[in-house]
Scaffold this motif. Structure first.
Motif, mmCIF file in Angstrom:
data_model
loop_
_atom_site.group_PDB
_atom_site.id
_atom_site.type_symbol
_atom_site.label_atom_id
_atom_site.label_comp_id
_atom_site.label_asym_id
_atom_site.label_seq_id
_atom_site.Cartn_x
_atom_site.Cartn_y
_atom_site.Cartn_z
ATOM 1 N N CYS A 5 0.848 -1.190 0.000
ATOM 2 C CA CYS A 5 0.000 0.000 0.000
ATOM 3 C C CYS A 5 0.887 1.244 0.000
ATOM 4 O O CYS A 5 2.087 1.157 0.198
ATOM 5 N N ARG A 6 0.274 2.392 -0.220
ATOM 6 C CA ARG A 6 1.038 3.639 -0.169
ATOM 7 C C ARG A 6 1.075 4.159 1.262
ATOM 8 O O ARG A 6 0.032 4.263 1.910
ATOM 9 N N SER A 7 2.274 4.483 1.712
ATOM 10 C CA SER A 7 2.411 5.020 3.060
ATOM 11 C C SER A 7 2.076 6.505 3.034
ATOM 12 O O SER A 7 2.648 7.265 2.268
ATOM 13 N N LEU A 8 1.102 6.919 3.856
ATOM 14 C CA LEU A 8 0.692 8.326 3.837
ATOM 15 C C LEU A 8 1.328 9.123 4.962
ATOM 16 O O LEU A 8 1.713 10.266 4.773
ATOM 17 N N ALA A 9 1.397 8.554 6.142
ATOM 18 C CA ALA A 9 1.945 9.300 7.272
ATOM 19 C C ALA A 9 2.264 8.354 8.409
ATOM 20 O O ALA A 9 1.663 7.286 8.535
ATOM 21 N N LYS A 10 3.229 8.777 9.208
ATOM 22 C CA LYS A 10 3.534 8.044 10.436
ATOM 23 C C LYS A 10 3.549 9.062 11.559
ATOM 24 O O LYS A 10 4.140 10.126 11.395
ATOM 25 N N PHE A 11 2.869 8.770 12.633
ATOM 26 C CA PHE A 11 2.999 9.663 13.781
ATOM 27 C C PHE A 11 2.884 8.860 15.065
ATOM 28 O O PHE A 11 2.534 7.681 15.034
ATOM 29 N N GLU A 12 3.221 9.511 16.193
ATOM 30 C CA GLU A 12 3.250 8.778 17.454
ATOM 31 C C GLU A 12 2.294 9.352 18.469
ATOM 32 O O GLU A 12 2.138 10.562 18.567
ATOM 33 N N LEU A 13 1.648 8.457 19.181
ATOM 34 C CA LEU A 13 0.854 8.867 20.342
ATOM 35 C C LEU A 13 1.715 8.551 21.559
ATOM 36 O O LEU A 13 2.050 7.400 21.805
#
Lengths: 178, 622
Positions: free
Chosen positions: B451-459
């Motif tokens: 799949c296409r990676s759109l974003a990575k973020f952290e909680l």
């Protein structure tokens, strides 16, 4: 003027009586009427707060429409309004004959894919549709007439099986078509 | 009572003031701008009278930039600095454009979106697209005699979040206020549907220069409801040219051409393709830079044979869209052809065969998208439209989140009507885990890597708990442009984190500002002044919107105190709007926005109640 409750249930939002049997033409009409009033396209030249609210309402109405339009989602939703959890992930106790039939159909699906047999897919898809229609009718009776919530939750679980199978049949069509 | 003067609560009641708005078709091959004039959608021509602006940008050493015909004329002479079909690189990394790597460019592999090295420096596809959009903006402002309130920019329906975001960034960079990103087939359907007052199910087959889309729509009582969409954002007329180009190389026994010869033969390939629309055979004659003569003859049958599988690659998504819409071909009332590539006879024949009917071609396939976009722009700008219609579009690709084992868990399935939101709960898998990384992906495949990676973020800041007992609710919200924002919240503690999804290679606000201010690239407006003007326009529009709303609904929906509070905030805006203090205007606008929150809520509630009563307020007025 009293403020509308954003969280009110979908049947109220669409002013449809909370039953499994619904007038789908009326639902479609309400959906369009509601979206015509709240859709972001009607607010794009107005203030930020109006745009934000419009997106929230429009989203909510889309969610409600999806929920009420699909018989399975509608049944599940009616039960949740009654405080009944359909336990689709946890409760795996199914009548043996239902499980047997499901296994047979899944084997047939694998065979059809292996043999690249579109006609077999058509047959399977047709059977699944008929069985789904039958179970939906049963779910309607359990919800609207006998008010047997436990039995209805069982029907929802079965319908979820059939929905998954329908999804697999659909990807099988995509696969054979490529 | 003033309350009853309107039929449509959302619409402004100031019909006397026409707001200048345009629809822009930012195409792979050509771009156009259109507007609604005296109620009719028209394409705006340049000073030479042509509507189509070739999407070609040439950079020169002295920093000057040519766009359109003049740039196109230089493409074989100066291929590395003359960028054609830049749309294919929007929101795409180097590995994505691998297939077309024998194009005569010097690609620079930068994080995420590929860039191109030119004589004027390294350029991102966003900047190059912005050059095209700037020309169209200037054309429109000259032609309409005023500053634009905003623009609707069309994108292929099958564009993913990264490609949409890149398009929106390009528009911002060109100084355009984006009213909406509109899917190209949907725009075409508006132009067709409103023209013919059609009802029923329609298919839009849109084969452009570099992208293919198919959308299935239901038109009913002024509602355009997209049922399903599919496509290939890397398939178009360019690929047909490429096939001819490869055939020439083989036929003439050539290999390893330089950039100039490559571009020369690609240009000849396109001409040959176009010739074969009306002729059964065409001669391709070209002199290469080393003096060698290429002279080959191509028949229509050979051309059909070598492009057969490209055609199949459009029919397969078409059948898939029909299946997703749960419809058979017999239920499709009409098929609309969009995009210059649908002029190829084999395309028309294949589509006719699939749908068992002759496709509709009565609107110019090059212009229909811009015409539809202009109609939508006119409505979004707040100009009253005689037709009361509504557009319900969908997202083309499923949005999901990475779960254990590198699998994608779909949160919003493809073909969901937008705006759309969905929440899903996840949990921690280690005891005492205090952070969770959230990876947002788009696509239909099960493996995240497909799949296409759109974003990575952290909680972060999740209270330490036993594995499995944290309840992390991740909410996806897709807006009416099809753009995603994601919020994650730990339900026991209320710890929250959110991102507006900006693909890693999307431009940050800071980068756009920097580019906007980087005026030495070539002559631009004074950006500071422009930013101030935009703020002033925005403030004036807000004042007008609130004034109208107050006149219509103030008495009915607000007590005296609330009205006064809004009036005071309006005065504050009026006090600073003609000054030159950007931040003072921003602050005043923000506080006016704050002051109108409850009022907006009340108006929205009334709108919903109105819909439920099944009649418009105007009907009560009689």
């Amino acid at each position: 003027m009293k403020s509308l409750d954003f969280q009110q249930d979908f049947f109220r939002l669409f002013e449809i009586s909370p039953r499994f049997a619904i007038d789908s033409a009326a639902l479609d009409q309400r959906y369009r009427d509601l979206q015509s009033q709240v859709h972001p396209d009607k607010f794009s030249h107005l203030s930020e707060s109006e745009q934000r609210l419009s997106m929230q309402w429009s989203t909510r109405i889309n969610e409600g429409y999806q929920t009420l339009r699909s018989p399975l989602a509608r049944g599940r939703y009616l039960l949740s309004l009654q405080g009944v959890d359909t336990q689709e992930e946890t409760n795996t106790a199914m009548p043996l004959d239902f499980l047997m039939q499901q296994m047979e159909w899944r084997e047939a699906l694998q065979d059809a894919i292996a043999a690249k047999d579109m006609d077999a897919l058509d047959v399977l898809s047709d059977n699944n549709r008929k069985e789904t229609a039958m179970l939906q009718q049963q779910l309607g009776a359990q919800l609207d007439e006998s008010h047997d919530h436990l039995a209805a939750a069982g029907s929802v679980r079965k319908l979820r099986f059939l929905e998954k199978l329908a999804e697999e049949i659909s990807s099988a069509y995509d696969e054979l078509d490529s | 009572m003033a309350l009853l003067q309107i039929s449509e609560p959302g619409l402004s009641a100031a019909p006397h003031q026409h707001r200048l708005a345009v629809g822009i078709d930012l195409g792979t091959t050509n771009s156009l701008v259109a507007t609604v004039r005296n109620g009719i959608s028209v394409v705006l021509n340049d000073e030479q009278g042509s509507a189509l602006l070739p999407s070609v940008v040439r950079y020169s050493e002295d920093g000057s930039v040519q766009v359109g015909i003049t740039a196109q004329a230089q493409q074989s002479v100066d291929p590395q600095n003359t960028i054609v079909s830049v749309k294919r690189f929007m929101g795409r990394g180097l590995k994505d454009v691998g297939e077309v790597i024998d194009l005569p460019y010097r690609f620079v592999d930068s994080p995420g979106m590929v860039q191109l090295r030119t004589v004027a420096g390294v350029k991102s596809p966003v900047e190059i697209s912005a050059e095209i959009l700037s020309v169209l903006r200037n054309r429109a402002e000259r032609s309409l005699g005023g500053e634009l309130v905003g623009a609707v920019i069309t994108v292929p329906a099958y564009f993913d979040d990264a490609q949409r975001q890149a398009t929106k960034d390009a528009a911002k960079l060109a100084g355009l206020n984006v009213l909406r990103l509109l899917n190209e087939p949907t725009a075409a359907a508006i132009a067709y549907g409103l023209d013919n007052a059609s009802e029923g199910v329609y298919a839009v087959y849109d084969l452009g220069g570099g992208t293919f889309d198919v959308s299935i729509l239901r038109l009913s009582k002024g509602v355009f409801e997209v049922l399903a969409t599919n496509g290939d954002s890397a398939l178009g007329g360019d690929d047909f040219d490429q096939r001819i180009y490869c055939w020439i190389l083989e036929k003439a026994g050539l290999s390893q051409l330089d950039a100039k010869d490559t571009r020369l033969l690609l240009t000849h390939s396109r001409a040959a393709k176009e010739q074969l629309t009306d002729h059964v055979q065409t001669q391709i004659t070209a002199v290469l830079s080393d003096g060698a003569l290429v002279d080959v003859s191509l028949t229509r049958d050979d051309f059909y044979a070598m492009t057969q599988n490209l055609l199949s690659r459009t029919l397969q998504p078409t059948r898939k869209a029909l299946r997703d819409a749960k419809l058979s071909v017999d239920e499709v009332k009409g098929v609309v052809m969009v995009g210059g590539s649908t002029r190829m006879p084999q395309v028309q024949r294949a589509v006719a065969e699939l749908f068992k009917q002759t496709p509709l071609t009565n609107l110019d396939p090059d212009k229909v998208v811009a015409l539809g976009a202009a109609i939508q722009a006119n409505v979004l700008a707040g100009n009253r439209s005689a037709d009361d219609w509504l557009l319900l579009d969908v997202i083309p690709l499923s949005l999901g989140i990475e779960t254990m084992g590198g699998l994608s868990e779909k949160v919003i399935p493809r073909n969901s009507t937008i705006p759309s939101a969905r929440a899903q709960e996840f949990t921690t898998f280690k005891d005492g885990q205090t952070a969770m990384s959230i990876h947002v992906v788009q696509g239909e495949r099960e493996l995240v890597s497909d799949c296409r990676s759109l974003a990575k973020f952290e909680l972060r800041g999740i209270p330490a708990m036993v594995a499995g007992s944290a309840r992390i609710r991740v909410t996806f919200q897709v807006d009416a442009d099809g753009l995603l924002s994601v919020t994650a919240r730990e339900m026991n503690s209320g710890v929250e984190s959110s991102v507006t999804v900006k693909p890693s290679y999307g431009l940050s606000e800071g980068e756009i500002t920097r580019m906007l201010q980087d005026g030495n690239q070539h002559a631009r407006d004074d950006m500071q002044a422009r930013a101030l003007r935009e703020l002033q326009t925005e403030a004036a529009q807000l004042l007008e919107a609130v004034e109208n709303a107050l006149q219509l609904d103030g008495e009915a929906l607000l007590d005296a105190e609330s009205q006064l509070r809004i009036r005071n905030s309006m005065e504050a805006v009026r006090g600073v709007v003609s000054g030159s203090d950007n931040s003072a205007i921003k602050r005043a606008v923000e506080s006016l926005n704050q002051a109108t929150v409850i009022f907006a809520q009340a108006r929205m509630d009334r709108s919903v109640s109105t819909a439920l009563k099944g009649h418009n307020l105007s009907e009560l007025e009689g």
